[in-house]
Design an enzyme around this catalytic site. Sequence first.
Site, PDB file in Angstrom:
ATOM      1  N   ARG A 152       0.829  -1.211   0.000  1.00 15.68           N
ATOM      2  CA  ARG A 152       0.000   0.000   0.000  1.00 15.68           C
ATOM      3  C   ARG A 152       0.865   1.264   0.000  1.00 15.68           C
ATOM      4  O   ARG A 152       0.419   2.332  -0.376  1.00 15.68           O
ATOM      5  CB  ARG A 152      -0.848   0.052   1.284  1.00 15.68           C
ATOM      6  CG  ARG A 152      -1.915  -0.980   1.402  1.00 15.68           C
ATOM      7  CD  ARG A 152      -2.392  -1.085   2.851  1.00 15.68           C
ATOM      8  NE  ARG A 152      -2.901   0.143   3.432  1.00 15.68           N
ATOM      9  CZ  ARG A 152      -4.161   0.557   3.334  1.00 15.68           C
ATOM     10  NH1 ARG A 152      -5.040  -0.162   2.686  1.00 15.68           N
ATOM     11  NH2 ARG A 152      -4.537   1.673   3.907  1.00 15.68           N
TER      12      ARG A 152
ATOM     13  N   ARG B 217      10.139   5.341  -2.963  1.00 13.53           N
ATOM     14  CA  ARG B 217      10.531   6.200  -4.091  1.00 13.53           C
ATOM     15  C   ARG B 217      12.010   6.567  -4.028  1.00 13.53           C
ATOM     16  O   ARG B 217      12.582   6.640  -2.939  1.00 13.53           O
ATOM     17  CB  ARG B 217       9.711   7.489  -4.080  1.00 13.53           C
ATOM     18  CG  ARG B 217       8.207   7.284  -4.100  1.00 13.53           C
ATOM     19  CD  ARG B 217       7.521   8.598  -4.477  1.00 13.53           C
ATOM     20  NE  ARG B 217       6.084   8.513  -4.293  1.00 13.53           N
ATOM     21  CZ  ARG B 217       5.437   8.921  -3.209  1.00 13.53           C
ATOM     22  NH1 ARG B 217       6.108   9.469  -2.205  1.00 13.53           N
ATOM     23  NH2 ARG B 217       4.126   8.800  -3.121  1.00 13.53           N
TER      24      ARG B 217
ATOM     25  N   ARG C 276      -7.710  -6.760  14.103  1.00 15.38           N
ATOM     26  CA  ARG C 276      -6.955  -5.940  15.039  1.00 15.38           C
ATOM     27  C   ARG C 276      -7.862  -4.834  15.522  1.00 15.38           C
ATOM     28  O   ARG C 276      -8.667  -4.278  14.756  1.00 15.38           O
ATOM     29  CB  ARG C 276      -5.722  -5.321  14.364  1.00 15.38           C
ATOM     30  CG  ARG C 276      -4.577  -6.269  14.213  1.00 15.38           C
ATOM     31  CD  ARG C 276      -4.056  -6.849  15.492  1.00 15.38           C
ATOM     32  NE  ARG C 276      -3.048  -6.021  16.133  1.00 15.38           N
ATOM     33  CZ  ARG C 276      -2.552  -6.293  17.325  1.00 15.38           C
ATOM     34  NH1 ARG C 276      -2.982  -7.342  18.028  1.00 15.38           N
ATOM     35  NH2 ARG C 276      -1.609  -5.521  17.856  1.00 15.38           N
TER      36      ARG C 276
ATOM     37  N   ARG D 278       1.187   5.662  16.237  1.00 16.05           N
ATOM     38  CA  ARG D 278       1.288   7.001  15.664  1.00 16.05           C
ATOM     39  C   ARG D 278       0.597   8.034  16.531  1.00 16.05           C
ATOM     40  O   ARG D 278      -0.256   7.694  17.355  1.00 16.05           O
ATOM     41  CB  ARG D 278       0.740   7.038  14.239  1.00 16.05           C
ATOM     42  CG  ARG D 278      -0.619   6.419  14.062  1.00 16.05           C
ATOM     43  CD  ARG D 278      -0.940   6.232  12.565  1.00 16.05           C
ATOM     44  NE  ARG D 278      -2.119   5.394  12.398  1.00 16.05           N
ATOM     45  CZ  ARG D 278      -2.522   4.875  11.247  1.00 16.05           C
ATOM     46  NH1 ARG D 278      -1.845   5.121  10.138  1.00 16.05           N
ATOM     47  NH2 ARG D 278      -3.595   4.123  11.179  1.00 16.05           N
TER      48      ARG D 278
ATOM     49  N   GLU E 246      -2.393   6.340  18.992  1.00 14.38           N
ATOM     50  CA  GLU E 246      -3.121   5.150  18.525  1.00 14.38           C
ATOM     51  C   GLU E 246      -2.402   3.885  18.995  1.00 14.38           C
ATOM     52  O   GLU E 246      -1.241   3.674  18.650  1.00 14.38           O
ATOM     53  CB  GLU E 246      -3.134   5.212  16.993  1.00 14.38           C
ATOM     54  CG  GLU E 246      -4.309   4.542  16.368  1.00 14.38           C
ATOM     55  CD  GLU E 246      -4.387   4.884  14.883  1.00 14.38           C
ATOM     56  OE1 GLU E 246      -4.628   6.047  14.536  1.00 14.38           O
ATOM     57  OE2 GLU E 246      -4.184   3.964  14.075  1.00 14.38           O
TER      58      GLU E 246
ATOM     59  N   TYR F 167      -9.406  -5.181   3.658  1.00 15.38           N
ATOM     60  CA  TYR F 167      -8.701  -3.991   4.121  1.00 15.38           C
ATOM     61  C   TYR F 167      -8.963  -2.869   3.126  1.00 15.38           C
ATOM     62  O   TYR F 167      -8.101  -2.481   2.357  1.00 15.38           O
ATOM     63  CB  TYR F 167      -7.215  -4.348   4.220  1.00 15.38           C
ATOM     64  CG  TYR F 167      -6.299  -3.338   4.862  1.00 15.38           C
ATOM     65  CD1 TYR F 167      -6.755  -2.140   5.401  1.00 15.38           C
ATOM     66  CD2 TYR F 167      -4.941  -3.597   4.933  1.00 15.38           C
ATOM     67  CE1 TYR F 167      -5.872  -1.240   5.982  1.00 15.38           C
ATOM     68  CE2 TYR F 167      -4.049  -2.713   5.511  1.00 15.38           C
ATOM     69  CZ  TYR F 167      -4.534  -1.535   6.026  1.00 15.38           C
ATOM     70  OH  TYR F 167      -3.645  -0.645   6.599  1.00 15.38           O
TER      71      TYR F 167
ATOM     72  N   ASP G 225      -9.929   0.875   1.721  1.00 10.98           N
ATOM     73  CA  ASP G 225      -9.882   2.307   2.016  1.00 10.98           C
ATOM     74  C   ASP G 225     -11.251   2.895   1.705  1.00 10.98           C
ATOM     75  O   ASP G 225     -12.063   2.257   1.037  1.00 10.98           O
ATOM     76  CB  ASP G 225      -8.826   2.984   1.126  1.00 10.98           C
ATOM     77  CG  ASP G 225      -7.420   2.680   1.602  1.00 10.98           C
ATOM     78  OD1 ASP G 225      -7.241   2.447   2.809  1.00 10.98           O
ATOM     79  OD2 ASP G 225      -6.503   2.678   0.758  1.00 10.98           O
TER      80      ASP G 225
HETATM   81  N1  UDP Z   1       3.852   0.648   7.808  1.00 12.42           N
HETATM   82  C1  UDP Z   1       5.119   0.571   8.315  1.00 12.42           C
HETATM   83  N2  UDP Z   1       5.702   1.699   8.824  1.00 12.42           N
HETATM   84  C2  UDP Z   1       5.070   2.879   8.853  1.00 12.42           C
HETATM   85  C3  UDP Z   1       3.774   2.961   8.313  1.00 12.42           C
HETATM   86  C4  UDP Z   1       3.194   1.830   7.806  1.00 12.42           C
HETATM   87  O1  UDP Z   1       5.729  -0.493   8.336  1.00 12.42           O
HETATM   88  O2  UDP Z   1       5.649   3.875   9.334  1.00 12.42           O
HETATM   89  C5  UDP Z   1       3.239  -0.600   7.288  1.00 12.42           C
HETATM   90  C6  UDP Z   1       2.405  -1.285   8.372  1.00 12.42           C
HETATM   91  O3  UDP Z   1       2.508  -2.676   8.190  1.00 12.42           O
HETATM   92  C7  UDP Z   1       1.006  -0.793   8.075  1.00 12.42           C
HETATM   93  C8  UDP Z   1       1.028  -0.772   6.554  1.00 12.42           C
HETATM   94  O4  UDP Z   1       2.342  -0.308   6.240  1.00 12.42           O
HETATM   95  O5  UDP Z   1       0.026  -1.654   8.592  1.00 12.42           O
HETATM   96  C9  UDP Z   1      -0.012   0.104   5.913  1.00 12.42           C
HETATM   97  O6  UDP Z   1       0.108   1.425   6.413  1.00 12.42           O
HETATM   98  P1  UDP Z   1      -1.056   2.491   6.278  1.00 12.42           P
HETATM   99  O7  UDP Z   1      -0.529   3.800   6.729  1.00 12.42           O
HETATM  100  O8  UDP Z   1      -1.627   2.395   4.922  1.00 12.42           O
HETATM  101  O9  UDP Z   1      -2.080   1.929   7.356  1.00 12.42           O
HETATM  102  P2  UDP Z   1      -3.497   2.444   7.881  1.00 12.42           P
HETATM  103  O10 UDP Z   1      -3.487   3.941   7.806  1.00 12.42           O
HETATM  104  O11 UDP Z   1      -4.538   1.776   7.039  1.00 12.42           O
HETATM  105  O12 UDP Z   1      -3.493   1.945   9.294  1.00 12.42           O
END
Ligand code: UDP
Length: 370
Positions: free
Chosen positions: A172, A176, A249, A280, A300, A348, A350
Amino acid sequence: MTQEKKYDFLIVGAGLFGSVFAREVTDAGYSCLVIDKRNHIAGNCYTREEEGIQVHQYGAHIFHTNDEKVWTYVNRFTKFNKYRHMVEVNFRGKLLSFPINLKTLQQLYGVNNETNAVKHLESVREEITGKDFESWAKQQVGAELYEIFIKGYTEKQWGRPASELPSAIIKRIPIRTTANDDYFDDTYQGIPIGGYTSLVENMLSGIDVQLGVNYLDNKKEYDNMANSIVFTGPIDAYYGYQFGALAYRGLKFKQQTLETDSFQNTAVVNYTEAEIPFTRIIEHKKFDYQKSNKTIVTKEYPTEWCKGEEPFYPINDAANKTLYEKYRLLSNSEPNVIFGGRLAEYKYYDMHQVIASALTKSASTINFLK
Ligand code: UDP
């Protein structure tokens, strides 16, 4: 003679799937009742105003899509601001650019241009086999970047070794070699001005809504009210967990109001170390350029979900996929019940994907009824 039912559709769940479906069938001339067990609409994208700030009660929701049809659709109900999602990573107190991009490689290794960034990633990539999350990530960025940005965050987020997770989760997020540090690549991005609740409120305008009511506890009574049911809750709960519970989860949120104008540089900062229990910190005012001399932040904390708690993320590993498939096959034998959304489809999704799915499913339902 069968008794005429009060509504054409009973829609269980006032989140995005239920609300889009309700709007579409209503506009096609059908009647519907939307119910939700929470005391508010908008599901997990619910926002509420506090201190003049739109608070994302169930975690950060950033609308992003490449689907013009979906973008045009949501813009019918509200105006979006021009927010583009930027995230920083805090690793051992150091702030780093994320998703991994040229700026990140510069901060960590002094890599100063695109060509060298490509070379750097080529030199650290691991030549290993395996299609799981961990192998895929190491194949892309090598062990060190994986440890800093991915492993700790992922294992606390999902509560499982990354080697047992599907790589789709990490795919996801872009990797880059340019200095572009946008979180998403999508053409259309933004946050509804005035919050998501008003977007959903406008979608549900003129539609009967009952809040704080539990469908599964009163199923017979509700089923008698409508010809068709749209169910957006967990599919395993709908079937009384008869094949066993699917894994999810959960999340816990700790919110604080701070007497300061600004807490962090970006709306979201990810804490990637395994030792820090939260994943986060969200600073809500940064989503909407809101002016307030206070700020509201939310930490969170991922949790293992237990029955009775709010499920947030489906865990699409092999075992749960197989279990879901059993429920899905069972649901095929109920033509009058439409299952849709993140929980009923165990996907999962969006927000834009939920809306696209609701538009498709409502259109085929309307077509079928013609
Ligand atoms: N992820 C990670 N490090 C980060 C952010 C995301 O390893 O700093 C991985 C983690 O496995 C996460 C996935 O990328 O579940 C998808 O992140 P996203 O931000 O899309 O998750 P959401 O906002 O849906 O919780």
